[in-house]
Enzyme design. Structure first.
Site, PDB file in Angstrom:
ATOM      1  N   ASP A   1       6.800   4.037   3.746  1.00 39.50           N
ATOM      2  CA  ASP A   1       6.928   5.153   4.670  1.00 39.50           C
ATOM      3  C   ASP A   1       8.411   5.245   5.070  1.00 39.50           C
ATOM      4  O   ASP A   1       9.208   5.816   4.332  1.00 39.50           O
ATOM      5  CB  ASP A   1       5.991   4.866   5.858  1.00 39.50           C
ATOM      6  CG  ASP A   1       5.876   6.008   6.847  1.00 39.50           C
ATOM      7  OD1 ASP A   1       6.090   7.153   6.458  1.00 39.50           O
ATOM      8  OD2 ASP A   1       5.552   5.749   8.028  1.00 39.50           O
TER       9      ASP A   1
ATOM     10  N   ARG B   1     -10.523   1.700   5.919  1.00 34.34           N
ATOM     11  CA  ARG B   1      -9.874   0.988   4.817  1.00 34.34           C
ATOM     12  C   ARG B   1     -10.706   0.968   3.539  1.00 34.34           C
ATOM     13  O   ARG B   1     -10.174   0.890   2.438  1.00 34.34           O
ATOM     14  CB  ARG B   1      -9.611  -0.474   5.189  1.00 34.34           C
ATOM     15  CG  ARG B   1      -8.469  -0.677   6.150  1.00 34.34           C
ATOM     16  CD  ARG B   1      -8.084  -2.153   6.182  1.00 34.34           C
ATOM     17  NE  ARG B   1      -7.366  -2.492   7.388  1.00 34.34           N
ATOM     18  CZ  ARG B   1      -6.040  -2.329   7.551  1.00 34.34           C
ATOM     19  NH1 ARG B   1      -5.331  -1.843   6.566  1.00 34.34           N
ATOM     20  NH2 ARG B   1      -5.459  -2.662   8.678  1.00 34.34           N
TER      21      ARG B   1
ATOM     22  N   ASP C   1       0.823  -1.211   0.000  1.00 36.03           N
ATOM     23  CA  ASP C   1       0.000   0.000   0.000  1.00 36.03           C
ATOM     24  C   ASP C   1       0.858   1.263   0.000  1.00 36.03           C
ATOM     25  O   ASP C   1       0.642   2.176  -0.785  1.00 36.03           O
ATOM     26  CB  ASP C   1      -0.979   0.007   1.194  1.00 36.03           C
ATOM     27  CG  ASP C   1      -0.299  -0.245   2.549  1.00 36.03           C
ATOM     28  OD1 ASP C   1       0.926  -0.489   2.590  1.00 36.03           O
ATOM     29  OD2 ASP C   1      -1.006  -0.196   3.568  1.00 36.03           O
TER      30      ASP C   1
ATOM     31  N   LYS D   1       5.953   8.023   0.804  1.00 36.41           N
ATOM     32  CA  LYS D   1       6.197   9.286   1.512  1.00 36.41           C
ATOM     33  C   LYS D   1       7.709   9.479   1.554  1.00 36.41           C
ATOM     34  O   LYS D   1       8.349   9.074   2.530  1.00 36.41           O
ATOM     35  CB  LYS D   1       5.682   9.201   2.950  1.00 36.41           C
ATOM     36  CG  LYS D   1       4.194   9.175   3.130  1.00 36.41           C
ATOM     37  CD  LYS D   1       3.910   9.158   4.637  1.00 36.41           C
ATOM     38  CE  LYS D   1       2.507   8.720   4.941  1.00 36.41           C
ATOM     39  NZ  LYS D   1       2.296   8.506   6.385  1.00 36.41           N
TER      40      LYS D   1
END
Ligand code: IMP
Ligand code: MG
Length: 187
Positions: free
Chosen positions: A109, A171, A106, A137
């Site tokens: 990070d 979600r 998904d 990110k």
């Protein structure tokens, strides 16, 4: 309480609307289909739970033979804070040795999760190993991980929807939205 009321309270703004996500998923699927055109079978390995919606949409746009498998990881999170320690809590059903494996995630990070997964999978000698991540990110990166197929780069905000959660909520929103800072910073 109605889910819509909860969403109204917790969400600050939409970052990626449904149409924008769907368009990008089609593009990613086309790119992957072209890159794997000469391969017998691609094993899509979805990282639970966050990738389940992205994987379902992506897979249905692929024009290469593929199979679907899943793994689950635990990353010692408390709310939005990750500690960098990753543990495999559910393995793939089938062996990935000699298979063309595409990890479907998904979001990247800090990068700890994908880095752990790449090392773990490399050791099993797949025929090839690549990564497809819906979001990244870049400002938060702590380990340098290579992403072969990336949907979108986003700023350092906590996002929910399209598979991503906050405390297991939100979600199933069809879009990706930023959570209000006061919701996740009050921990
Ligand atoms: P990393 O190991 O720090 O790269 O974190 C990866 C995992 O943290 C992802 O697979 C997500 O499960 C979770 N995560 C990181 N940022 C977000 C976010 O903004 N929303 C929801 N989950 C997130
Ligand atoms: Mg995840």
């Amino acid at each position: 309480m109605a889910l819509s009321a909860l969403v109204e309270q917790a969400i600050e703004r939409t970052l990626l609307d449904e149409q924008t996500i769907q368009r990008r998923v089609v593009e990613l699927a086309a790119q992957i289909s072209s890159d794997y055109a000469d391969v017998d079978n691609v094993v899509l390995v979805g990282v639970l739970k966050g990738s389940f919606i992205f994987l379902a949409d992506l897979a249905r746009h692929l024009d290469v033979p593929h199979s679907v498998d899943f793994i689950a990881l635990s990353s010692y999170n408390r709310g939005t804070v990750s500690y960098g320690a990753v543990r495999l809590i559910m393995d793939t059903r089938s062996s990935i040795t000699d298979q063309h494996v595409l990890i479907v995630e998904d979001i990247v990070d800090t990068g700890y999760t994908l880095d752990y997964l790449m090392r773990n999978f490399e050791a099993r000698r797949p025929a090839s190993l690549r990564t497809c991540t819906l979001l990244s990110k870049p400002d938060r990166r702590e380990v340098d991980v290579h992403v072969d197929y990336l949907g979108f780069e986003i700023p350092d905000v906590w996002v929910v929807g399209y598979g991503l959660d906050y405390a297991n909520r939100f979600r199933t929103l069809p879009y990706i939205a930023a959570l209000r800072r006061d919701v996740y910073e009050k921990e």
